[in-house]
Design a protein around this motif. Structure first.
Motif, PDB file in Angstrom:
ATOM      1  N   VAL A  57       0.857  -1.374  -0.388  1.00 61.38           N
ATOM      2  CA  VAL A  57      -0.531  -0.152  -0.020  1.00 61.38           C
ATOM      3  C   VAL A  57       0.753   1.505   0.003  1.00 61.38           C
ATOM      4  CG1 VAL A  57      -1.601   1.446   1.503  1.00 61.38           C
ATOM      5  CG2 VAL A  57      -1.417  -1.503   1.209  1.00 61.38           C
ATOM      6  N   MET A  58       2.067   1.206   0.562  1.00 62.55           N
ATOM      7  CA  MET A  58       2.983   2.677   0.782  1.00 62.55           C
ATOM      8  C   MET A  58       3.526   2.607  -0.524  1.00 62.55           C
ATOM      9  SD  MET A  58       2.523   3.894   3.465  1.00 62.55           S
ATOM     10  CE  MET A  58       3.685   4.592   3.506  1.00 62.55           C
ATOM     11  N   ILE A  59       4.170   1.571  -1.751  1.00 61.14           N
ATOM     12  CA  ILE A  59       4.127   1.200  -2.417  1.00 61.14           C
ATOM     13  C   ILE A  59       3.403   2.587  -3.312  1.00 61.14           C
ATOM     14  CG2 ILE A  59       4.798   0.847  -4.694  1.00 61.14           C
ATOM     15  CD1 ILE A  59       7.396   0.115  -2.383  1.00 61.14           C
ATOM     16  N   LEU A  60       2.109   1.834  -3.496  1.00 61.97           N
ATOM     17  CA  LEU A  60       1.120   2.398  -4.371  1.00 61.97           C
ATOM     18  C   LEU A  60       1.258   4.171  -4.009  1.00 61.97           C
ATOM     19  CD1 LEU A  60      -1.794   0.645  -4.108  1.00 61.97           C
ATOM     20  CD2 LEU A  60      -0.831   1.018  -6.293  1.00 61.97           C
ATOM     21  N   GLY A  61       1.472   4.543  -2.356  1.00 63.79           N
ATOM     22  CA  GLY A  61       1.053   6.343  -1.576  1.00 63.79           C
ATOM     23  C   GLY A  61       2.466   6.376  -2.489  1.00 63.79           C
ATOM     24  N   VAL A  65       2.733  10.466  -3.738  1.00 61.70           N
ATOM     25  CA  VAL A  65       3.912  11.398  -3.677  1.00 61.70           C
ATOM     26  C   VAL A  65       4.420  12.436  -4.747  1.00 61.70           C
ATOM     27  CG1 VAL A  65       6.264  11.743  -2.696  1.00 61.70           C
ATOM     28  CG2 VAL A  65       4.587  10.290  -1.721  1.00 61.70           C
ATOM     29  N   ARG A  66       3.962  11.356  -5.641  1.00 61.94           N
ATOM     30  CA  ARG A  66       5.359  12.283  -7.143  1.00 61.94           C
ATOM     31  C   ARG A  66       3.587  12.646  -8.159  1.00 61.94           C
ATOM     32  NH1 ARG A  66       5.631  14.136 -11.037  1.00 61.94           N
ATOM     33  NH2 ARG A  66       7.058  13.655 -12.714  1.00 61.94           N
ATOM     34  N   LYS A  67       2.264  12.696  -7.727  1.00 60.07           N
ATOM     35  CA  LYS A  67       1.471  13.736  -8.026  1.00 60.07           C
ATOM     36  C   LYS A  67       1.834  14.652  -7.505  1.00 60.07           C
ATOM     37  CE  LYS A  67      -0.371  12.174 -11.657  1.00 60.07           C
ATOM     38  NZ  LYS A  67      -0.420  12.914 -12.691  1.00 60.07           N
ATOM     39  N   LEU A  68       2.306  15.016  -5.717  1.00 59.68           N
ATOM     40  CA  LEU A  68       2.511  16.103  -5.016  1.00 59.68           C
ATOM     41  C   LEU A  68       3.502  16.998  -5.238  1.00 59.68           C
ATOM     42  CD1 LEU A  68       0.923  14.813  -2.186  1.00 59.68           C
ATOM     43  CD2 LEU A  68      -0.066  15.723  -3.320  1.00 59.68           C
ATOM     44  N   LEU A  69       4.340  16.341  -5.808  1.00 59.90           N
ATOM     45  CA  LEU A  69       5.076  17.245  -6.091  1.00 59.90           C
ATOM     46  C   LEU A  69       5.358  17.888  -7.392  1.00 59.90           C
ATOM     47  CD1 LEU A  69       8.068  14.062  -6.500  1.00 59.90           C
ATOM     48  CD2 LEU A  69       8.237  15.673  -4.990  1.00 59.90           C
ATOM     49  N   ASP A  70       4.096  17.447  -8.268  1.00 60.01           N
ATOM     50  CA  ASP A  70       3.654  18.330  -9.810  1.00 60.01           C
ATOM     51  C   ASP A  70       3.725  20.000  -8.666  1.00 60.01           C
ATOM     52  OD1 ASP A  70       3.972  16.023 -11.130  1.00 60.01           O
ATOM     53  OD2 ASP A  70       1.737  15.779 -11.561  1.00 60.01           O
ATOM     54  N   LEU A  71       3.299  19.841  -7.259  1.00 60.11           N
ATOM     55  CA  LEU A  71       2.609  20.775  -6.951  1.00 60.11           C
ATOM     56  C   LEU A  71       4.247  21.781  -6.306  1.00 60.11           C
ATOM     57  CD1 LEU A  71      -0.128  19.986  -4.182  1.00 60.11           C
ATOM     58  CD2 LEU A  71       0.138  20.859  -7.037  1.00 60.11           C
ATOM     59  N   MET A  72       4.873  20.807  -6.143  1.00 59.92           N
ATOM     60  CA  MET A  72       6.009  21.584  -5.862  1.00 59.92           C
ATOM     61  C   MET A  72       7.175  21.857  -6.962  1.00 59.92           C
ATOM     62  SD  MET A  72       7.223  19.227  -2.437  1.00 59.92           S
ATOM     63  CE  MET A  72       8.922  19.694  -2.234  1.00 59.92           C
ATOM     64  N   HIS A  76       9.096  21.279 -16.049  1.00 57.37           N
ATOM     65  CA  HIS A  76      10.323  21.551 -16.906  1.00 57.37           C
ATOM     66  C   HIS A  76      11.326  20.919 -15.697  1.00 57.37           C
ATOM     67  CE1 HIS A  76      13.425  23.366 -17.925  1.00 57.37           C
ATOM     68  NE2 HIS A  76      13.945  23.435 -18.790  1.00 57.37           N
ATOM     69  N   ASP A  77      11.324  21.038 -14.423  1.00 56.13           N
ATOM     70  CA  ASP A  77      11.999  20.759 -13.522  1.00 56.13           C
ATOM     71  C   ASP A  77      12.027  19.228 -13.429  1.00 56.13           C
ATOM     72  OD1 ASP A  77      12.915  23.150 -13.327  1.00 56.13           O
ATOM     73  OD2 ASP A  77      11.985  23.274 -11.205  1.00 56.13           O
ATOM     74  N   LEU A  78      11.054  18.605 -13.657  1.00 60.05           N
ATOM     75  CA  LEU A  78      10.809  17.189 -13.358  1.00 60.05           C
ATOM     76  C   LEU A  78      10.850  16.650 -14.539  1.00 60.05           C
ATOM     77  CD1 LEU A  78       6.959  17.723 -11.192  1.00 60.05           C
ATOM     78  CD2 LEU A  78       9.017  16.448 -10.310  1.00 60.05           C
ATOM     79  N   ALA A  79      10.540  17.363 -15.556  1.00 63.80           N
ATOM     80  CA  ALA A  79      10.921  15.998 -16.840  1.00 63.80           C
ATOM     81  C   ALA A  79      12.499  16.171 -16.829  1.00 63.80           C
ATOM     82  CB  ALA A  79      10.755  17.322 -17.514  1.00 63.80           C
ATOM     83  N   TRP A  80      13.567  17.271 -16.326  1.00 63.14           N
ATOM     84  CA  TRP A  80      14.507  16.641 -16.500  1.00 63.14           C
ATOM     85  C   TRP A  80      15.304  16.423 -15.081  1.00 63.14           C
ATOM     86  CZ3 TRP A  80      18.535  17.549 -20.107  1.00 63.14           C
ATOM     87  CH2 TRP A  80      17.817  18.202 -21.436  1.00 63.14           C
TER      88      TRP A  80
END
Length: 114
Positions: A57-61, A65-72, A76-80
């Motif tokens: 379940v934590m792996i799914l979590g 977290v990855r989607k929340l990184l879109d807010l931070m 462009h940064d994430l693509a690199w």
């Protein structure tokens, strides 16, 4: 990941010429790496306790977290820093797209022939 961890201990003038460092500020790279280290530590600790049963379940979590990184971070940064397709896979995909494009151009008959 390991290369970005080593950047923490390296003075800026001794850092290798990574492509992501040309496009993303070092502070953002460090922040992204810190988030990854924290996620790894949480998973490692969780796996080592009696709560290991919820490890999947934590792996799914981590997807959350990855989607929340879109807010931070910007896209462009994430693509690199966290590219979903490594360079060699991107090249294969680009080659496939070019071949498809060539086939469609060749298969389309000229309208002047009628």
């Amino acid at each position: 990941f390991w290369e970005r961890i080593k950047l923490y201990m390296m003075p800026p003038k001794h850092q290798p010429d990574f492509s992501f460092l040309r496009h993303v500020p070092l502070r953002r790279v460090h922040l992204f790496t810190l988030v990854q280290i924290i996620c790894l530590a949480v998973l490692w600790i969780l796996k080592s306790t009696f709560l290991a049963i919820i490890f999947p379940v934590m792996i799914l979590g981590l997807m959350v977290v990855r989607k929340l990184l879109d807010l931070m971070f910007s896209q462009h940064d994430l693509a690199w820093m966290d590219d979903l397709l490594p360079d060699k896979d991107k090249k294969k995909d680009d080659d496939k797209k070019k071949k498809k494009k060539k086939k469609t151009v060749v298969e389309q008959p000229d309208s002047d022939e009628e």
